[in-house]
Design a protein around this motif. Structure first.
Motif, PDB file in Angstrom:
ATOM      1  N   LEU A 113      53.822  74.321  76.846  1.00  0.00           N
ATOM      2  CA  LEU A 113      52.846  74.438  75.768  1.00  0.00           C
ATOM      3  C   LEU A 113      53.294  73.683  74.537  1.00  0.00           C
ATOM      4  N   PHE A 114      52.320  73.234  73.763  1.00  0.00           N
ATOM      5  CA  PHE A 114      52.612  72.739  72.425  1.00  0.00           C
ATOM      6  C   PHE A 114      52.565  73.935  71.491  1.00  0.00           C
ATOM      7  N   VAL A 115      53.593  74.091  70.679  1.00  0.00           N
ATOM      8  CA  VAL A 115      53.629  75.262  69.802  1.00  0.00           C
ATOM      9  C   VAL A 115      53.937  74.866  68.360  1.00  0.00           C
ATOM     10  N   ASP A 116      53.481  75.712  67.441  1.00  0.00           N
ATOM     11  CA  ASP A 116      53.907  75.630  66.049  1.00  0.00           C
ATOM     12  C   ASP A 116      54.884  76.769  65.839  1.00  0.00           C
ATOM     13  N   VAL A 117      56.112  76.431  65.470  1.00  0.00           N
ATOM     14  CA  VAL A 117      57.116  77.476  65.288  1.00  0.00           C
ATOM     15  C   VAL A 117      57.104  77.918  63.836  1.00  0.00           C
ATOM     16  N   ASN A 118      57.084  79.228  63.617  1.00  0.00           N
ATOM     17  CA  ASN A 118      57.273  79.711  62.252  1.00  0.00           C
ATOM     18  C   ASN A 118      58.332  80.795  62.234  1.00  0.00           C
ATOM     19  N   GLY A 119      58.880  81.024  61.069  1.00  0.00           N
ATOM     20  CA  GLY A 119      59.991  81.955  60.975  1.00  0.00           C
ATOM     21  C   GLY A 119      61.293  81.230  61.219  1.00  0.00           C
ATOM     22  N   SER A 120      62.396  81.867  60.897  1.00  0.00           N
ATOM     23  CA  SER A 120      63.675  81.221  61.112  1.00  0.00           C
ATOM     24  C   SER A 120      64.662  82.245  61.641  1.00  0.00           C
ATOM     25  N   GLY A 121      65.888  81.819  61.837  1.00  0.00           N
ATOM     26  CA  GLY A 121      66.901  82.726  62.351  1.00  0.00           C
ATOM     27  C   GLY A 121      66.770  82.895  63.849  1.00  0.00           C
ATOM     28  N   ASP A 122      67.137  84.075  64.346  1.00  0.00           N
ATOM     29  CA  ASP A 122      67.148  84.288  65.783  1.00  0.00           C
ATOM     30  C   ASP A 122      65.778  84.639  66.342  1.00  0.00           C
ATOM     31  N   LYS A 123      65.024  85.413  65.554  1.00  0.00           N
ATOM     32  CA  LYS A 123      63.729  85.848  66.081  1.00  0.00           C
ATOM     33  C   LYS A 123      62.628  84.883  65.650  1.00  0.00           C
ATOM     34  N   LEU A 124      62.421  83.883  66.481  1.00  0.00           N
ATOM     35  CA  LEU A 124      61.405  82.893  66.153  1.00  0.00           C
ATOM     36  C   LEU A 124      60.062  83.345  66.696  1.00  0.00           C
TER      37      LEU A 124
END
Lengths: 381, 274
Positions: A108-119
């Motif tokens: 899949l193409f995804v937009d990642v948000n958030g940081s650290g370990d729990k993305l």
């Protein structure tokens, strides 16, 4: 038949070529499977899926629709978060009309948000390139295995024609008239395809001229009917991806759409005519015309059906969606099927019109100097 | 408009083809009706794949047996078509569902915004039905061309063996590859044109195009139909070579029946060999 006999029959050189081709195809698929570095967008592979039924609702016409929520764990394959895992939430309903149901291994193409370990990520699309490439490779393989050299030439012809088509669209985008472009492209399409199919000779020239005349007559008929009726009865506003004056686009589509079938008829006619003339040089025009008509009757039926099914099948999903939404059958057919039927009819007219034209042109061009005939030169038309 | 075009087509077909022309036109109409009935049954909730395969069989019966009569050529062509159709269905069932090309793409939103997407019907099956319908016309054309030509070869040289007949069938097939691919290619380009103009207009990049649902729906259909048309050539040649060399001359009708059954059996062997 065991492998040794097969090798002997096929020939060592051919076998090696086929194996190389096969390896290229496999390599191409494996490459696109792993081409993450080519993309700027973040790609992730689904590694685990858990889903639950969230609600059930009564759907149209005595059926049920199930709504699911999927929680996906995905492994990010490229970009800054490469190698990390993220969670994606996806909702779908069981008909999958506009939704997607993901399963393990999907990319899949995804937009990642958030940081650290729990993305966390949201999905923006499916990576489908591997299927496009895979099916193309499958087609290339079958055409070369079945057709040998001729198959490879057909593949070349398909590629060239596609390039001509893309170039025509590019010129159209730059502001040239689409219909004029398609006329020019039709000439190029016909000349390249027929030359590749049967070489540079009189037979090909006759076929090219017949195909162009056949196309001209067909488009003249279609255009006259379109103008006389003002396109009544056909819902042009149902044409997909509508952007610009659709009448012009539609007539250009008709022009190109029937071209392949018309070329098929022309080359079949001119080769059979030249075959008959070669076998018996004293054959009369009347006899040639008669045989030509018999051949024409044989191919007319199947060819019109090829066009019919190719055109009509595309609107099946839309028809079903509308029917399930309690739209009446007549409305659905008027709205969605008419346009495709018009295409099929125009293609059919092209096929039928080209039969006598091709008989006339091939007999007069190939029969040579027996009669004073209006001999068209190879260059004009 | 389509009424006038239809009338013109009918007149032309009768003028060029006489009674057979009229029959061809009637068959075209019959096919449209079969298609509508098939689609209607799918919409009523009957299993889409099953209905489509039966619909394709009926279409094959109309095109082959009604237009060309029941004989060894058409029966063999029918068996070859059935084999390729089932093989194609199996392959596309996998590719179609794993590439997520069912239903409608974002680009279609405007067309379908009037309708509720909760239709209680699996769109993956509908997509498969669409692909099978698109293939049937093209493979019928190729199959009948090969079986008729091989029949003529056998009539003129009755002593040819099965493998010789198969090779000559492949040669006939090779001659029609070029024109078949052209017919399909241009028919699809004609349908594809608006979409390509759309892509150009909205400045889609190559990566966006190749991964988009709307492109893949059309592209996979076009290319897989092409592959289907290629597969029918060896299968039709093999079946026809087999039935010509294994038929018992006096009892034509019966031998065709058994040939048909035997053919479907050899089909599985042939598929694995391919």
């Amino acid at each position: 038949m065991n492998l040794k006999d097969l090798l002997k029959k096929v020939g060592r050189k051919k076998a090696v070529t086929l194996i190389i081709l096969f390896l290229i195809c496999i390599g191409g698929v494996i490459f696109t499977e792993n081409d993450y570095f080519l993309y700027d967008r973040t790609i992730a592979e689904v590694v685990s899926v858990s889903e639950e039924l969230t609600s059930t609702s009564p759907a149209l016409i005595n059926s049920k629709e199930y709504q699911y929520t999927q929680r996906l764990t995905v492994e990010i394959k490229n970009g800054v978060h490469k190698g990390k895992f993220a969670t994606v939430t996806n909702k779908y309903s069981s008909s999958l009309v506009t939704d997607e149901k993901y399963s393990k291994g999907d990319k899949l193409f995804v937009d990642v948000n958030g940081s650290g370990d729990k993305l966390k990520a949201t999905c923006t699309g499916v990576k489908r390139d591997v299927y496009a490439v895979g099916v193309t490779m499958l087609f290339a393989l079958t055409i070369v295995i079945v057709g040998g050299k001729k198959g490879a030439l057909s593949l070349l012809s398909v590629t060239l024609n596609t390039l001509i088509f893309i170039a025509a669209i590019e010129f159209y985008h730059r502001g040239l008239d689409l219909f004029v472009l398609c006329l020019g492209a039709a000439f190029l399409f016909t000349a390249t395809s027929l030359t590749i199919v049967s070489g540079v000779n009189k037979k090909t020239a006759a076929a090219v001229i017949s195909a162009l005349c056949g196309t001209a007559v067909t488009i003249a008929i279609a255009y006259t009917v379109l103008k006389l009726t003002n396109g009544r009865g056909v819902r042009f506003d149902q044409m997909q991806y509508l952007i610009k004056p659709y009448e012009e686009i539609f007539i250009s589509e008709l022009l190109v759409g029937g071209l392949g079938a018309i070329m098929d008829i022309s080359i079949t006619m001119s080769s059979s005519m030249s075959e008959l003339i070669d076998r018996d040089n004293s054959i009369t025009f009347a006899a040639l015309r008669h045989s030509g008509r018999e051949i024409g009757k044989d191919i007319m039926g199947t060819m019109t059906n090829v066009l019919l099914f190719t055109y009509v099948c595309g609107c099946i999903p839309l028809i079903i969606l509308a029917l399930r939404n309690n739209v009446t059958l007549t409305d659905v057919l008027n709205n969605y099927l008419d346009l495709e039927i018009v295409r099929a009819f125009v293609g059919g007219i092209g096929i039928v019109v080209t039969i006598p034209i091709a008989i006339f042109i091939s007999t007069h061009m190939l029969k040579g100097t027996k009669k004073v005939s209006p001999q068209p030169k190879e260059g004009d038309a | 408009m389509e009424f006038i075009l239809g009338t013109i087509l009918l007149i032309l077909m009768i003028a060029v083809g006489g009674i057979r022309g009229a029959k061809t036109f009637a068959a075209m109409y019959a096919n449209i009706i079969i298609l509508i009935v098939t689609v209607f049954l799918i919409a009523c909730g009957v299993n889409a794949v099953a209905v489509t395969i039966i619909g394709c069989a009926v279409i094959g019966v109309v095109i082959l047996f009604w237009i060309n009569g029941v004989n060894i050529k058409t029966v063999t062509a029918f068996a070859a078509i059935a084999t390729v159709l089932l093989l194609f269905a199996a392959v596309m069932l996998y590719i179609g569902s794993s590439s997520h090309i069912q239903g409608f793409a974002d680009e279609n939103t405007e067309e379908i915004c009037w309708y509720s997407p909760d239709i209680g019907l699996d769109m993956r099956q509908v997509t498969l039905a669409m692909m099978l319908m698109g293939l049937i016309g093209a493979i019928t054309d190729t199959a009948i061309a090969i079986t008729s030509a091989l029949f003529e070869v056998h009539e003129n040289n009755p002593e040819l063996s099965m493998s010789e007949l198969f090779i000559s069938g492949m040669n006939i097939g090779r001659d029609i590859i070029g024109t078949t691919t052209n017919t399909l290619l241009f028919a699809y380009i004609g349908e594809f044109m608006t979409l390509v103009i759309w892509f150009r207009e909205y400045e889609y990049s190559l990566a966006e195009i190749i991964n988009s649902k709307v492109f893949c729906q059309d592209f996979l259909q076009i290319v897989s139909s092409g592959a289907g048309c290629m597969t029918i050539i060896p299968i039709a040649a093999l079946f026809m070579a087999y039935s010509l060399t294994h038929r018992k001359p006096p009892k034509d009708e019966e031998s065709e029946e058994t040939d048909d059954q035997e053919n479907t059996e050899t089909a599985t062997v042939n598929d694995t060999a391919c």
